[in-house]
Enzyme design. Structure first.
Site, PDB file in Angstrom:
ATOM      1  N   SER A  24      41.786  -4.214-121.808  1.00 51.69           N
ATOM      2  CA  SER A  24      40.741  -3.946-122.805  1.00 51.69           C
ATOM      3  C   SER A  24      41.289  -3.844-124.233  1.00 51.69           C
ATOM      4  O   SER A  24      40.684  -4.395-125.158  1.00 51.69           O
ATOM      5  CB  SER A  24      39.967  -2.681-122.433  1.00 51.69           C
ATOM      6  OG  SER A  24      39.241  -2.915-121.245  1.00 51.69           O
ATOM      7  N   THR A  69      37.689   3.657-117.119  1.00 48.43           N
ATOM      8  CA  THR A  69      38.031   2.911-115.915  1.00 48.43           C
ATOM      9  C   THR A  69      38.531   3.894-114.865  1.00 48.43           C
ATOM     10  O   THR A  69      38.391   5.107-115.014  1.00 48.43           O
ATOM     11  CB  THR A  69      39.007   1.763-116.260  1.00 48.43           C
ATOM     12  OG1 THR A  69      39.225   0.991-115.085  1.00 48.43           O
ATOM     13  CG2 THR A  69      40.340   2.257-116.789  1.00 48.43           C
ATOM     14  N   LYS A  73      35.136   6.958-113.667  1.00 46.26           N
ATOM     15  CA  LYS A  73      33.785   6.467-113.934  1.00 46.26           C
ATOM     16  C   LYS A  73      32.684   7.441-113.491  1.00 46.26           C
ATOM     17  O   LYS A  73      31.668   7.557-114.160  1.00 46.26           O
ATOM     18  CB  LYS A  73      33.571   5.099-113.280  1.00 46.26           C
ATOM     19  CG  LYS A  73      34.373   3.995-113.970  1.00 46.26           C
ATOM     20  CD  LYS A  73      34.048   2.634-113.405  1.00 46.26           C
ATOM     21  CE  LYS A  73      34.847   1.555-114.132  1.00 46.26           C
ATOM     22  NZ  LYS A  73      34.452   0.215-113.743  1.00 46.26           N
ATOM     23  N   ASN A  94      30.951   3.266-117.450  1.00 40.81           N
ATOM     24  CA  ASN A  94      32.187   2.646-117.938  1.00 40.81           C
ATOM     25  C   ASN A  94      32.237   2.704-119.467  1.00 40.81           C
ATOM     26  O   ASN A  94      33.124   2.140-120.083  1.00 40.81           O
ATOM     27  CB  ASN A  94      32.312   1.193-117.472  1.00 40.81           C
ATOM     28  CG  ASN A  94      31.427   0.258-118.256  1.00 40.81           C
ATOM     29  OD1 ASN A  94      30.326   0.646-118.665  1.00 40.81           O
ATOM     30  ND2 ASN A  94      31.892  -0.953-118.501  1.00 40.81           N
ATOM     31  N   ASP A 110      29.126  -2.648-116.669  1.00 35.73           N
ATOM     32  CA  ASP A 110      29.778  -3.422-115.602  1.00 35.73           C
ATOM     33  C   ASP A 110      28.812  -4.422-114.958  1.00 35.73           C
ATOM     34  O   ASP A 110      29.194  -5.536-114.592  1.00 35.73           O
ATOM     35  CB  ASP A 110      30.339  -2.492-114.519  1.00 35.73           C
ATOM     36  CG  ASP A 110      31.652  -1.855-114.926  1.00 35.73           C
ATOM     37  OD1 ASP A 110      32.344  -2.418-115.797  1.00 35.73           O
ATOM     38  OD2 ASP A 110      31.986  -0.793-114.383  1.00 35.73           O
ATOM     39  N   GLY A 136      32.628  -3.482 -99.437  1.00 38.96           N
ATOM     40  CA  GLY A 136      33.089  -2.218-100.009  1.00 38.96           C
ATOM     41  C   GLY A 136      31.907  -1.313-100.285  1.00 38.96           C
ATOM     42  O   GLY A 136      30.757  -1.776-100.370  1.00 38.96           O
ATOM     43  N   GLY A 139      32.768   3.096-105.779  1.00 42.16           N
ATOM     44  CA  GLY A 139      32.068   3.052-107.057  1.00 42.16           C
ATOM     45  C   GLY A 139      31.807   1.631-107.533  1.00 42.16           C
ATOM     46  O   GLY A 139      30.712   1.325-108.033  1.00 42.16           O
ATOM     47  N   LYS A 165      29.668   5.232 -95.279  1.00 37.00           N
ATOM     48  CA  LYS A 165      29.601   4.992 -96.730  1.00 37.00           C
ATOM     49  C   LYS A 165      28.696   3.806 -97.040  1.00 37.00           C
ATOM     50  O   LYS A 165      27.972   3.807 -98.026  1.00 37.00           O
ATOM     51  CB  LYS A 165      31.003   4.751 -97.281  1.00 37.00           C
ATOM     52  CG  LYS A 165      31.823   6.016 -97.413  1.00 37.00           C
ATOM     53  CD  LYS A 165      32.799   5.835 -98.544  1.00 37.00           C
ATOM     54  CE  LYS A 165      34.204   6.094 -98.196  1.00 37.00           C
ATOM     55  NZ  LYS A 165      35.189   5.584 -99.096  1.00 37.00           N
ATOM     56  N   TYR A 227      41.442  -9.148-110.580  1.00 42.02           N
ATOM     57  CA  TYR A 227      41.848 -10.344-111.335  1.00 42.02           C
ATOM     58  C   TYR A 227      43.363 -10.482-111.474  1.00 42.02           C
ATOM     59  O   TYR A 227      43.848 -11.281-112.280  1.00 42.02           O
ATOM     60  CB  TYR A 227      41.155 -10.404-112.709  1.00 42.02           C
ATOM     61  CG  TYR A 227      41.346  -9.175-113.562  1.00 42.02           C
ATOM     62  CD1 TYR A 227      42.499  -8.966-114.295  1.00 42.02           C
ATOM     63  CD2 TYR A 227      40.346  -8.221-113.626  1.00 42.02           C
ATOM     64  CE1 TYR A 227      42.659  -7.847-115.060  1.00 42.02           C
ATOM     65  CE2 TYR A 227      40.487  -7.090-114.403  1.00 42.02           C
ATOM     66  CZ  TYR A 227      41.647  -6.915-115.122  1.00 42.02           C
ATOM     67  OH  TYR A 227      41.803  -5.783-115.871  1.00 42.02           O
TER      68      TYR A 227
HETATM   69  P1  ATR Z   1      36.258   2.040-106.271  1.00 40.92           P
HETATM   70  O1  ATR Z   1      35.715   3.209-107.029  1.00 40.92           O
HETATM   71  O2  ATR Z   1      37.209   1.187-107.027  1.00 40.92           O
HETATM   72  O3  ATR Z   1      35.195   1.239-105.626  1.00 40.92           O
HETATM   73  P2  ATR Z   1      36.849   3.571-103.884  1.00 40.92           P
HETATM   74  O4  ATR Z   1      35.694   4.468-104.161  1.00 40.92           O
HETATM   75  O5  ATR Z   1      38.152   4.184-103.483  1.00 40.92           O
HETATM   76  O6  ATR Z   1      37.214   2.672-105.136  1.00 40.92           O
HETATM   77  O7  ATR Z   1      36.369   2.515-102.783  1.00 40.92           O
HETATM   78  C1  ATR Z   1      37.261   1.596-102.271  1.00 40.92           C
HETATM   79  C2  ATR Z   1      36.541   0.688-101.264  1.00 40.92           C
HETATM   80  O8  ATR Z   1      37.464  -0.282-100.779  1.00 40.92           O
HETATM   81  C3  ATR Z   1      35.991   1.412-100.068  1.00 40.92           C
HETATM   82  O9  ATR Z   1      34.799   0.782 -99.668  1.00 40.92           O
HETATM   83  C4  ATR Z   1      37.087   1.190 -99.017  1.00 40.92           C
HETATM   84  O10 ATR Z   1      36.647   1.249 -97.688  1.00 40.92           O
HETATM   85  P3  ATR Z   1      36.451   2.686 -96.961  1.00 40.92           P
HETATM   86  O11 ATR Z   1      35.148   3.226 -97.476  1.00 40.92           O
HETATM   87  O12 ATR Z   1      36.409   2.349 -95.519  1.00 40.92           O
HETATM   88  O13 ATR Z   1      37.651   3.510 -97.348  1.00 40.92           O
HETATM   89  C5  ATR Z   1      37.495  -0.224 -99.349  1.00 40.92           C
HETATM   90  N1  ATR Z   1      38.848  -0.558 -98.895  1.00 40.92           N
HETATM   91  C6  ATR Z   1      40.026  -0.195 -99.440  1.00 40.92           C
HETATM   92  N2  ATR Z   1      41.056  -0.728 -98.768  1.00 40.92           N
HETATM   93  C7  ATR Z   1      40.523  -1.464 -97.754  1.00 40.92           C
HETATM   94  C8  ATR Z   1      41.073  -2.277 -96.703  1.00 40.92           C
HETATM   95  N3  ATR Z   1      42.399  -2.445 -96.575  1.00 40.92           N
HETATM   96  N4  ATR Z   1      40.218  -2.893 -95.869  1.00 40.92           N
HETATM   97  C9  ATR Z   1      38.881  -2.739 -95.974  1.00 40.92           C
HETATM   98  N5  ATR Z   1      38.302  -1.984 -96.946  1.00 40.92           N
HETATM   99  C10 ATR Z   1      39.110  -1.351 -97.827  1.00 40.92           C
END
Ligand code: ATR
Length: 286
Positions: A24, A69, A73, A94, A110, A136, A139, A165, A227
């Site tokens: 940024s 970031t 957030k 953000n 975002d 995923g 957040g 989740k 990225y």
């Molecule tokens: P952010 O705020 O960047 O989204 P986060 O809240 O820690 O970060 O969420 C990370 C996401 O990536 C979650 O959905 C996590 O899955 P879980 O809810 O099961 O933990 C997912 N994630 C991270 N590593 C992973 C992996 N190796 N395989 C599958 N999902 C993964």
């Protein structure tokens, strides 16, 4: 840099932990210089457990605003005095603006960045045309889901390793949301118009999430929010299957543009290719 810091310099920045890798400052300072604006954009690394004190210290004319970031957030939204509807929808901010009266406004660009990246790199993509899939449920996933819902996606499918989740995020979307366990990804991908990898798996060295992208229609657009590298293994696989792809750098630039306007009162100037600058920086760091 040839810019002068004067008594009227507008200060903005980005807060993250860690923050040294943020692109940024590169983007915003390149725009400031090109536009000849008396402003500066710096990076802050507040303590991970005390975002509130940090943000309160920026009020009252010290700093115009900051981007926020990981991992701040959610905290940014919670310490704000007012929030825009899109920040509330994403349940995260953000962007914080420090108003003259001492109040803090939370916003979230975002979602704009995500849709701008699709518009630029997958022209003709229509979020209203069919179901979109978000991998995923953190957040980043929540923000993407809210953006697609606001853009008129008829269905948003949340696929996650931890099903509880996914259910929570999908539940917040009302009728539009559906949840799937990672093991059921194949079913979720059938008929999808877009698939967004919003997991943090790729942020960890060598980490990746296994998704059967061959289950998507040939017309599906595949995006990765990560990225570094620009073409992640996830996008490589999508390209090998002949799918159109959108990269995370497009989203980064797309969220930075409205942030710049909020800080400095005008849109970023034309005539400078900040994507090329960012690419060179990522390449140099890789
Ligand atoms: P952010 O705020 O960047 O989204 P986060 O809240 O820690 O970060 O969420 C990370 C996401 O990536 C979650 O959905 C996590 O899955 P879980 O809810 O099961 O933990 C997912 N994630 C991270 N590593 C992973 C992996 N190796 N395989 C599958 N999902 C993964």
């Amino acid at each position: 840099m040839s810019r002068q810091i004067s008594g009227k310099t507008i200060v903005a920045g980005v807060a993250g932990q860690p923050v040294w890798q943020s692109l940024s400052p590169l983007l915003h300072n390149a725009w400031l210089e090109t536009a000849g604006i008396d402003g500066v954009y710096v990076a802050f690394a507040p303590p991970a457990d005390n975002f509130r004190d940090f943000a309160h210290g920026l009020r009252g004319g010290a700093v115009r605003g900051i981007n926020v970031t990981l991992p701040f957030k959610e905290a940014a939204l919670s310490i704000s005095d007012r929030a825009t509807p899109r920040a509330k929808r994403a349940d995260a901010a953000n962007l914080l603006l420090f108003e003259a009266d001492g109040s803090i406004i939370a916003d979230n660009t975002d979602g704009i960045g995500l849709l701008a990246a699709f518009a630029l790199q997958a022209p003709g993509f229509d979020p209203k045309a069919g179901p979109v899939v978000i991998i995923g449920a953190g957040g980043a996933a929540r923000g993407a889901a809210a953006a697609f819902q606001a853009a008129g996606a008829p269905e948003v499918r949340i696929v996650n390793r931890t099903i509880a989740k996914a259910e929570f995020v999908a539940g917040a979307l009302g009728e539009c949301g559906r949840s799937f366990h990672l093991d059921e990804a194949r079913g979720a991908l059938a008929g999808a118009t877009a698939v967004v990898n919003a997991t943090s798996a790729g942020l960890i060295n060598g980490g990746r999430v296994e998704i059967p992208l061959d289950a998507t229609p040939e017309t599906a657009v595949i995006m990765d929010m990560v990225y570094t590298p620009l073409i992640t293994p996830f996008l490589q696989e999508a390209q090998a299957l002949g799918r159109r792809t959108v990269d995370g750098l497009g989203m980064l630039v797309g969220q930075a543009e409205p942030s710049f306007e909020a800080f400095f009162g005008r849109p970023p100037p034309e005539g400078i290719d900040v994507r090329a600058l960012a690419l060179a920086a990522v390449g140099a760091a890789a």
